[in-house]
Design an enzyme around this catalytic site. Structure first.
Site, short mmCIF file in Angstrom:
data_model
loop_
_atom_site.label_atom_id
_atom_site.label_comp_id
_atom_site.label_asym_id
_atom_site.label_seq_id
_atom_site.Cartn_x
_atom_site.Cartn_y
_atom_site.Cartn_z
N ASN A 9 0.86 -1.19 0.00
CA ASN A 9 0.00 0.00 0.00
C ASN A 9 0.90 1.23 0.00
OD1 ASN A 9 -1.45 2.30 1.14
ND2 ASN A 9 -3.14 0.87 1.53
N ARG A 20 5.00 18.80 -0.50
CA ARG A 20 5.52 19.89 -1.35
C ARG A 20 4.86 19.77 -2.71
NH1 ARG A 20 10.94 20.81 0.57
NH2 ARG A 20 10.63 21.22 2.81
N HIS A 45 -5.64 3.64 -1.37
CA HIS A 45 -6.92 4.02 -0.79
C HIS A 45 -7.14 5.51 -1.03
CE1 HIS A 45 -9.90 3.40 2.77
NE2 HIS A 45 -10.34 4.32 1.95
N HIS A 52 -3.73 11.75 0.64
CA HIS A 52 -2.51 11.11 0.16
C HIS A 52 -2.70 10.69 -1.30
CE1 HIS A 52 -4.83 7.66 1.55
NE2 HIS A 52 -4.49 7.82 2.81
N GLU A 77 -9.08 0.70 -2.75
CA GLU A 77 -9.90 0.64 -1.54
C GLU A 77 -10.71 1.93 -1.42
OE1 GLU A 77 -6.93 0.31 1.50
OE2 GLU A 77 -6.81 -1.85 1.27
N HIS A 199 -4.06 -4.24 7.76
CA HIS A 199 -4.02 -3.13 8.72
C HIS A 199 -3.10 -3.42 9.89
CE1 HIS A 199 -5.62 0.95 9.33
NE2 HIS A 199 -5.19 0.74 10.54
N ASP A 200 -2.04 -2.61 9.95
CA ASP A 200 -1.05 -2.69 11.03
C ASP A 200 -0.33 -4.03 11.09
OD1 ASP A 200 -2.83 -0.48 13.30
OD2 ASP A 200 -1.39 -0.07 11.70
#
Ligand SMILES: CC(=O)[C@@H](O)[C@H](O)COP(=O)(O)O
Ligand SMILES: NCC(=O)COP(=O)(O)O
Length: 248
Positions: A9, A20, A45, A52, A77, A199-200
């Site tokens: 990901n 920037r 995602h 992002h 996602e 996730h994590d």
């Protein structure tokens, strides 16, 4: 090269780039490094505020994979709004993970609540399948969830492993959370669903999960992967995560 479970990901790369008005670090450049190093594909995602990943990143990654990495996969996602579904239709990823996230959520931190109205979700699943996009639903580690995903027409589930990942300093709690993930994975497998996890996840917590659920077919990993790559480099982190998965 054996097939891999690792989908990298690149949300965090995009977040760093967006600091920037410059094109580096390059989302497509780092994605190419990850795929050259053995990742099975890329996950992104694109959240509504484009904090992002931007829509342009999605099309750039789709073009990269279609033109240079035909054997790799793109997973998109998002919450199934009309805008997100238009992106899925236009970008045609290999897989879509529908997540129940509110626009202002800090991150994805729960699966679908199937007792609530899921008519919008059912319509989104049908549309994605019409576009030949594999459909996965983000689910809490709850053995009741797989049957609900099947009833809605999903082909896979992604089990939310955040609570498991959060127990890195508490072995007893980790074992409890791992048990919930494994029970959910086993139920999903028994119902014929493809089983993803995410996730994590880290190189530290992946081995115990795969030891109990080796049939997990895909792990999309971003935050822990990026933290590892800041130390070891993107290509070496692909190797490290694939070693944690027992693939190399
Ligand atoms: C669905 C999930 O658990 C993650 O894939 C998600 O992509 C994390 O999103 P952020 O990178 O915005 O925290
Ligand atoms: N679906 C999980 C994902 O894509 C990345 O999650 P994380 O590793 O950033 O927590």
């Amino acid at each position: 090269m054996t097939s891999s479970r690792l989908s990298v990901n690149v949300n965090a790369i995009a977040m760093l780039r967006n600091r920037r008005d410059l094109p580096w670090p390059s989302v497509t450049g780092l994605a190419a490094i990850a795929m050259d190093a053995g990742a099975k594909g890329i996950t992104v995602h694109p959240r509504p505020d484009e904090r992002h990943i931007r829509k342009t990143d999605v099309f750039d990654l789709a073009e990269l994979i279609e033109s240079r990495y035909a054997n790799k996969e793109l997973c998109l996602e998002g919450y199934p709004t009309d805008d997100f579904l238009k992106l899925v239709e236009d970008a045609r990823p290999d897989q879509v993970l529908f997540v129940p996230d509110d626009p202002d959520q800090t991150t994805s931190d729960h699966g679908w609540q199937f007792d609530k109205d899921t008519s919008q979700l059912a319509d989104a699943i049908a549309a994605a399948k019409d576009w030949a996009v594999t459909v996965s639903l983000f689910c809490d580690p709850d053995p009741e969830a797989p049957a609900r995903a099947v009833a809605l027409g999903a082909e896979r589930i992604e089990i939310y492993t955040g609570p498991y990942g959060a127990c890195y300093d508490d072995p007893a709690a980790a074992e409890r959370e791992l048990g919930k993930v494994v029970a959910t994975a086993e139920k999903a497998q028994a119902l014929g669903l493809g089983v993803n996890a995410g996730h994590d996840l880290t190189v530290e917590n992946i081995p115990a999960l795969l030891a109990r659920a080796p049939f997990i077919r895909e792990m999309s990993i971003g935050h822990g992967f990026t933290a590892d790559a800041l130390i070891h480099g993107f290509a070496q982190s692909v190797v490290r995560f694939r070693q944690a998965m027992g693939e190399v």
